[in-house]
Design a protein around this motif. Structure first.
Motif, PDB file in Angstrom:
ATOM      1  N   ASN A 300      65.291 100.058  17.320  1.00  0.00           N
ATOM      2  CA  ASN A 300      65.570  99.784  18.500  1.00  0.00           C
ATOM      3  C   ASN A 300      67.103  99.775  18.526  1.00  0.00           C
ATOM      4  N   TRP A 301      67.749  99.181  17.568  1.00  0.00           N
ATOM      5  CA  TRP A 301      69.240  98.918  17.433  1.00  0.00           C
ATOM      6  C   TRP A 301      69.853 100.428  16.965  1.00  0.00           C
ATOM      7  N   LEU A 302      69.334 101.019  16.220  1.00  0.00           N
ATOM      8  CA  LEU A 302      69.663 102.289  15.751  1.00  0.00           C
ATOM      9  C   LEU A 302      69.642 103.402  16.976  1.00  0.00           C
ATOM     10  N   ILE A 303      68.695 103.533  17.593  1.00  0.00           N
ATOM     11  CA  ILE A 303      68.417 104.500  18.629  1.00  0.00           C
ATOM     12  C   ILE A 303      69.058 104.125  20.089  1.00  0.00           C
ATOM     13  N   HIS A 304      69.212 102.879  20.319  1.00  0.00           N
ATOM     14  CA  HIS A 304      69.539 102.566  21.736  1.00  0.00           C
ATOM     15  C   HIS A 304      70.688 101.680  21.737  1.00  0.00           C
ATOM     16  N   GLU A 305      70.966 100.893  20.931  1.00  0.00           N
ATOM     17  CA  GLU A 305      72.007  99.789  20.982  1.00  0.00           C
ATOM     18  C   GLU A 305      73.379  99.722  20.263  1.00  0.00           C
ATOM     19  N   ILE A 306      73.249 100.757  18.989  1.00  0.00           N
ATOM     20  CA  ILE A 306      74.207 100.720  18.167  1.00  0.00           C
ATOM     21  C   ILE A 306      75.627 101.661  19.044  1.00  0.00           C
ATOM     22  N   PRO A 307      76.791 101.047  18.691  1.00  0.00           N
ATOM     23  CA  PRO A 307      77.718 101.552  19.750  1.00  0.00           C
ATOM     24  C   PRO A 307      77.877 103.123  19.495  1.00  0.00           C
ATOM     25  N   GLU A 308      78.432 103.944  20.532  1.00  0.00           N
ATOM     26  CA  GLU A 308      78.344 105.451  20.508  1.00  0.00           C
ATOM     27  C   GLU A 308      79.303 106.014  19.389  1.00  0.00           C
ATOM     28  N   SER A 309      80.418 105.129  19.179  1.00  0.00           N
ATOM     29  CA  SER A 309      81.460 105.419  18.289  1.00  0.00           C
ATOM     30  C   SER A 309      80.722 105.321  16.852  1.00  0.00           C
ATOM     31  N   ALA A 310      79.693 104.595  16.527  1.00  0.00           N
ATOM     32  CA  ALA A 310      79.074 104.339  15.266  1.00  0.00           C
ATOM     33  C   ALA A 310      77.924 105.555  14.874  1.00  0.00           C
ATOM     34  N   LYS A 311      77.607 106.369  15.893  1.00  0.00           N
ATOM     35  CA  LYS A 311      76.381 106.935  15.801  1.00  0.00           C
ATOM     36  C   LYS A 311      76.773 108.326  14.853  1.00  0.00           C
ATOM     37  N   THR A 312      75.903 108.865  14.197  1.00  0.00           N
ATOM     38  CA  THR A 312      76.030 110.218  13.581  1.00  0.00           C
ATOM     39  C   THR A 312      75.843 111.269  14.491  1.00  0.00           C
ATOM     40  N   GLU A 313      76.713 112.243  14.803  1.00  0.00           N
ATOM     41  CA  GLU A 313      76.492 113.300  15.717  1.00  0.00           C
ATOM     42  C   GLU A 313      76.198 114.625  15.104  1.00  0.00           C
ATOM     43  N   PRO A 314      75.256 115.346  15.453  1.00  0.00           N
ATOM     44  CA  PRO A 314      74.515 115.176  16.889  1.00  0.00           C
ATOM     45  C   PRO A 314      73.222 114.583  16.504  1.00  0.00           C
ATOM     46  N   THR A 315      72.872 113.700  15.515  1.00  0.00           N
ATOM     47  CA  THR A 315      71.749 113.019  15.321  1.00  0.00           C
ATOM     48  C   THR A 315      72.105 111.568  15.017  1.00  0.00           C
ATOM     49  N   ASP A 316      71.067 110.866  15.309  1.00  0.00           N
ATOM     50  CA  ASP A 316      71.065 109.427  15.154  1.00  0.00           C
ATOM     51  C   ASP A 316      70.548 109.025  13.775  1.00  0.00           C
ATOM     52  N   ASP A 317      71.193 108.114  12.971  1.00  0.00           N
ATOM     53  CA  ASP A 317      70.691 107.738  11.812  1.00  0.00           C
ATOM     54  C   ASP A 317      69.599 106.960  11.685  1.00  0.00           C
ATOM     55  N   LYS A 318      68.536 106.987  11.051  1.00  0.00           N
ATOM     56  CA  LYS A 318      67.493 106.103  11.315  1.00  0.00           C
ATOM     57  C   LYS A 318      67.431 105.241   9.826  1.00  0.00           C
ATOM     58  N   GLN A 319      67.006 104.170   9.890  1.00  0.00           N
ATOM     59  CA  GLN A 319      66.829 103.292   8.601  1.00  0.00           C
ATOM     60  C   GLN A 319      65.375 102.691   8.975  1.00  0.00           C
ATOM     61  N   GLN A 320      64.209 102.654   8.041  1.00  0.00           N
ATOM     62  CA  GLN A 320      63.105 102.258   8.176  1.00  0.00           C
ATOM     63  C   GLN A 320      62.766 101.284   7.051  1.00  0.00           C
ATOM     64  N   PRO A 321      62.669  99.926   7.723  1.00  0.00           N
ATOM     65  CA  PRO A 321      62.223  98.921   6.590  1.00  0.00           C
ATOM     66  C   PRO A 321      61.094  98.947   5.939  1.00  0.00           C
ATOM     67  N   HIS A 322      60.577  98.671   4.701  1.00  0.00           N
ATOM     68  CA  HIS A 322      59.492  98.932   3.955  1.00  0.00           C
ATOM     69  C   HIS A 322      58.931  97.853   3.141  1.00  0.00           C
ATOM     70  N   PHE A 323      57.777  97.499   3.160  1.00  0.00           N
ATOM     71  CA  PHE A 323      57.183  96.374   2.647  1.00  0.00           C
ATOM     72  C   PHE A 323      56.164  96.740   1.730  1.00  0.00           C
ATOM     73  N   SER A 324      55.971  96.087   0.631  1.00  0.00           N
ATOM     74  CA  SER A 324      54.730  96.336  -0.283  1.00  0.00           C
ATOM     75  C   SER A 324      54.287  94.948  -0.583  1.00  0.00           C
ATOM     76  N   SER A 325      52.994  94.864  -0.438  1.00  0.00           N
ATOM     77  CA  SER A 325      52.429  93.675  -0.584  1.00  0.00           C
ATOM     78  C   SER A 325      50.838  93.761  -0.602  1.00  0.00           C
ATOM     79  N   SER A 326      50.154  92.641  -1.209  1.00  0.00           N
ATOM     80  CA  SER A 326      48.950  92.237  -1.328  1.00  0.00           C
ATOM     81  C   SER A 326      48.595  91.083  -0.421  1.00  0.00           C
ATOM     82  N   LEU A 327      49.423  90.553   0.293  1.00  0.00           N
ATOM     83  CA  LEU A 327      49.357  89.461   1.088  1.00  0.00           C
ATOM     84  C   LEU A 327      49.017  89.647   2.583  1.00  0.00           C
ATOM     85  N   ALA A 328      49.464  90.602   3.068  1.00  0.00           N
ATOM     86  CA  ALA A 328      49.385  90.937   4.531  1.00  0.00           C
ATOM     87  C   ALA A 328      49.076  89.788   5.419  1.00  0.00           C
TER      88      ALA A 328
END
Length: 367
Positions: A300-328
């Motif tokens: 949500n931050w990367l798509i909607h809230e990050i300041p316009e000056s920090a965006k990568t034009e003409p695309t929005d940079d995406k970062q997707q956290p990732h977890f590996s677990s047997s605990l769930a």
């Protein structure tokens, strides 16, 4: 559904290890590494878990290097961290959980860059071994081998959850969201798949690894002095703060509703609901819930809230956290928070006392 025996009991204090590696003064080709604002991340972790640098169940380290002569030697620290924790708190030799937080620059296949012992004016030669050995004069160490395995070896006699939150890049690729388009297919890094160590956690059932991005990709963090920290730690802590606030609000409402009593012949429906309700399910307090919420906040931050000056034009940079677990759904972050906050939050103290007296929760979900 899972039986109660499959949930890890969090019935006492855990131990925390927080490591900040932010001094990276290398000669070429690694001379472009920024000094990142991991002080803010460190402060966020301490605040979120009601810790100070003097807390007996916390061990904090920063700028560990590969130099044997240095007091800040990484390998020596990992070999002695449990003894250092026991010296701070002899009564907590068998903790209910271990949480290890590390912040640094990182590489593919779980590589973590150690700090340099020198200043910016006196840079050192980068490691030139390929592949990186992760030993001796090499400035690279690996999450699976040099961190997770060490922690598992120390606490292998205890059946407790071991939670690893690692804020590093995992390469330098960037995922993007195209306007009016769909995500591109994730490709192998230079045509080479991640190593088996990155595809699977160690051969143990009680480890959880949460990372800021997918293999091969970079993660966003503010530079030194920005007071922003990293997107990952910032929103991980925000998710946990929201969990505490939600649990507090729900507890107040349940207390009010429980005052509405039914007759002897017709109990109030809420009384029955209270007897069946699992707070982790109601509040989203399981480990996997926090991962999902963190990912939602980062996206949500990367798509909607990050300041316009920090965006990568003409695309929005995406970062997707990732977890590996047997605990769930086998470990409750809500219970972990309550071990740290029970003395300050009355509703947590009451809930925690009840939880300790009745044992583990009656049910937990599974995939």
């Amino acid at each position: 559904m899972m039986t109660e025996d499959l949930e890890y009991p969090i019935d006492g204090k855990g131990v925390f290890v927080v490591m900040k590696l932010c001094q990276h003064f290398f000669k070429k080709p690694w001379d472009k590494l920024s000094t990142l604002d991991y002080d803010t991340d460190k402060d966020s972790i301490l605040e979120t878990f009601n810790l100070t640098l003097y807390s007996p169940n916390l061990l904090y380290a920063e700028n560990l290097t590969n130099e044997n002569s240095s007091n800040n030697n990484f390998d020596r620290f990992m070999d002695t961290f449990s003894q250092q924790l026991e010296e701070k708190d002899e009564a907590n030799k068998e903790p209910s959980f271990v949480m290890f937080v590390l912040m640094s620059h990182g590489l593919v296949n779980g590589g973590v860059l150690l700090s340099t012992p020198e200043s910016e004016k006196n840079r050192v030669d980068p490691c030139d071994c390929e592949p990186h050995t992760g030993t001796g004069e090499c400035y690279v160490r690996y999450i699976s081998t040099h961190i997770m395995k060490k922690v598992c070896d120390v606490y292998g006699h205890l059946s407790i959850p071991k939670i690893f939150v690692i804020q590093t890049c995992r390469g330098d690729e960037r995922g993007v969201i195209l306007a009016n388009g769909v995500d591109t297919r994730i490709s192998r890094l230079n045509g080479v798949a991640p190593s088996e160590l990155e595809l699977f956690i160690l051969n143990t059932s009680d480890c959880f690894l949460f990372r800021p991005c997918l293999e091969g990709h970079g993660s966003w963090a503010g530079v030194e002095g920005s007071k922003f920290g990293s997107f990952f730690i910032k929103h991980f802590c925000q998710a946990l703060k929201q969990l505490r606030e939600s649990a507090n609000h729900s507890a107040e409402n349940r207390k009010k509703l429980s005052g509405v009593r039914g007759s002897k012949d017709c109990p109030h429906p809420f009384e029955r609901l209270l007897s069946l309700a699992n707070e982790e399910n109601m509040e989203g307090g399981w480990l996997v819930n926090i991962c999902q919420r963190t990912t939602e906040l980062v996206t949500n931050w990367l798509i909607h809230e990050i300041p316009e000056s920090a965006k990568t034009e003409p695309t929005d940079d995406k970062q997707q956290p990732h977890f590996s677990s047997s605990l769930a759904y086998k470990v409750s972050f809500l219970k972990i928070l309550k071990t740290q906050w029970e003395e300050k939050d009355q509703y947590l103290a009451e809930w925690y006392d009840k939880m300790q007296g009745t044992g583990r929760s009656t049910s937990a979900q599974s995939f």
